[in-house]
Design an enzyme around this catalytic site. Structure first.
Site, PDB file in Angstrom:
ATOM      1  N   SER A  40      -1.759  29.258  28.946  1.00  0.00           N
ATOM      2  CA  SER A  40      -1.381  29.863  28.306  1.00  0.00           C
ATOM      3  C   SER A  40      -2.396  31.036  27.287  1.00  0.00           C
ATOM      4  O   SER A  40      -1.436  30.838  26.933  1.00  0.00           O
ATOM      5  CB  SER A  40      -0.752  28.672  27.811  1.00  0.00           C
ATOM      6  OG  SER A  40      -2.161  28.112  26.625  1.00  0.00           O
ATOM      7  N   LYS A  83      -4.775  28.653  21.240  1.00  0.00           N
ATOM      8  CA  LYS A  83      -4.080  30.077  20.719  1.00  0.00           C
ATOM      9  C   LYS A  83      -4.207  31.093  19.936  1.00  0.00           C
ATOM     10  O   LYS A  83      -5.301  30.788  19.303  1.00  0.00           O
ATOM     11  CB  LYS A  83      -2.507  29.157  20.007  1.00  0.00           C
ATOM     12  CG  LYS A  83      -1.817  27.650  21.126  1.00  0.00           C
ATOM     13  CD  LYS A  83      -1.422  28.357  22.480  1.00  0.00           C
ATOM     14  CE  LYS A  83      -1.003  27.302  22.924  1.00  0.00           C
ATOM     15  NZ  LYS A  83      -0.563  27.333  24.372  1.00  0.00           N
TER      16      LYS A  83
END
Length: 166
Positions: A40, A83
């Site tokens: 990700s 993230k």
């Protein structure tokens, strides 16, 4: 002889508890080494990259847009996710996927952040589970340690266009 053995045992246990407390405080409040997994955050962080995460920023509310953070997963509190912070409380963020024709926007509520992976096509992030409470932030990644040919501070987001200034 028994008294001597008991004394050494209790001394050893005492030192173990002391150093255990010091190690806990260091990892909880200063920072630690983190092994990242998953696609990700590519191309910034690849699977099995090793990074240093400092934890002081979250305690002093110094997290900014563009920072990469380690967060307790909103879907699974036993795991952590990595993230990038796209929006802070009060910021207007794009809540749609890059492939969506019509773009939708929302405001980040008080006490929350908006998180997205750098690999927008292969990331489960705030676009799926919404804004994340600030209290779930565990630390801010500031340095990539491994692989050695990529050692250093992390680069800017490849998705800088997703940062809105409205």
């Amino acid at each position: 002889m028994l008294r001597n053995a008991l004394g050494k045992t209790f001394r050893f246990l005492g030192y173990t508890v002391q150093y255990g407390c010091i190690a806990h405080c260091a990892f909880e409040y200063l920072g630690g080494i983190v092994v990242c997994s998953g696609p990700s955050m590519e191309p910034t962080i690849h699977n099995s990259d090793i990074v240093f995460s400092e934890n002081l920023s979250r305690h002093f509310y110094c997290i900014r847009k563009g920072d990469i953070v380690i967060v307790k997963s909103p879907n699974d509190p036993k795991s952590n996710i990595c993230k990038r912070v796209i929006g802070l409380e009060g910021d207007k963020v794009c809540t749609s996927n890059p492939s969506d024709f019509l773009k939708s926007h929302s405001y980040v509520p008080k006490g929350h952040v908006w998180l997205e992976g750098d690999n927008l096509r292969n990331s489960t992030d705030s676009r799926c589970y919404g804004p994340v409470p600030y209290g779930l932030i565990r630390g801010r990644i500031c340095l990539k340690i491994w692989p050695l040919n990529d050692f250093g501070f992390l680069r800017a987001s490849p998705n800088g266009h997703r940062f809105l200034d409205d």
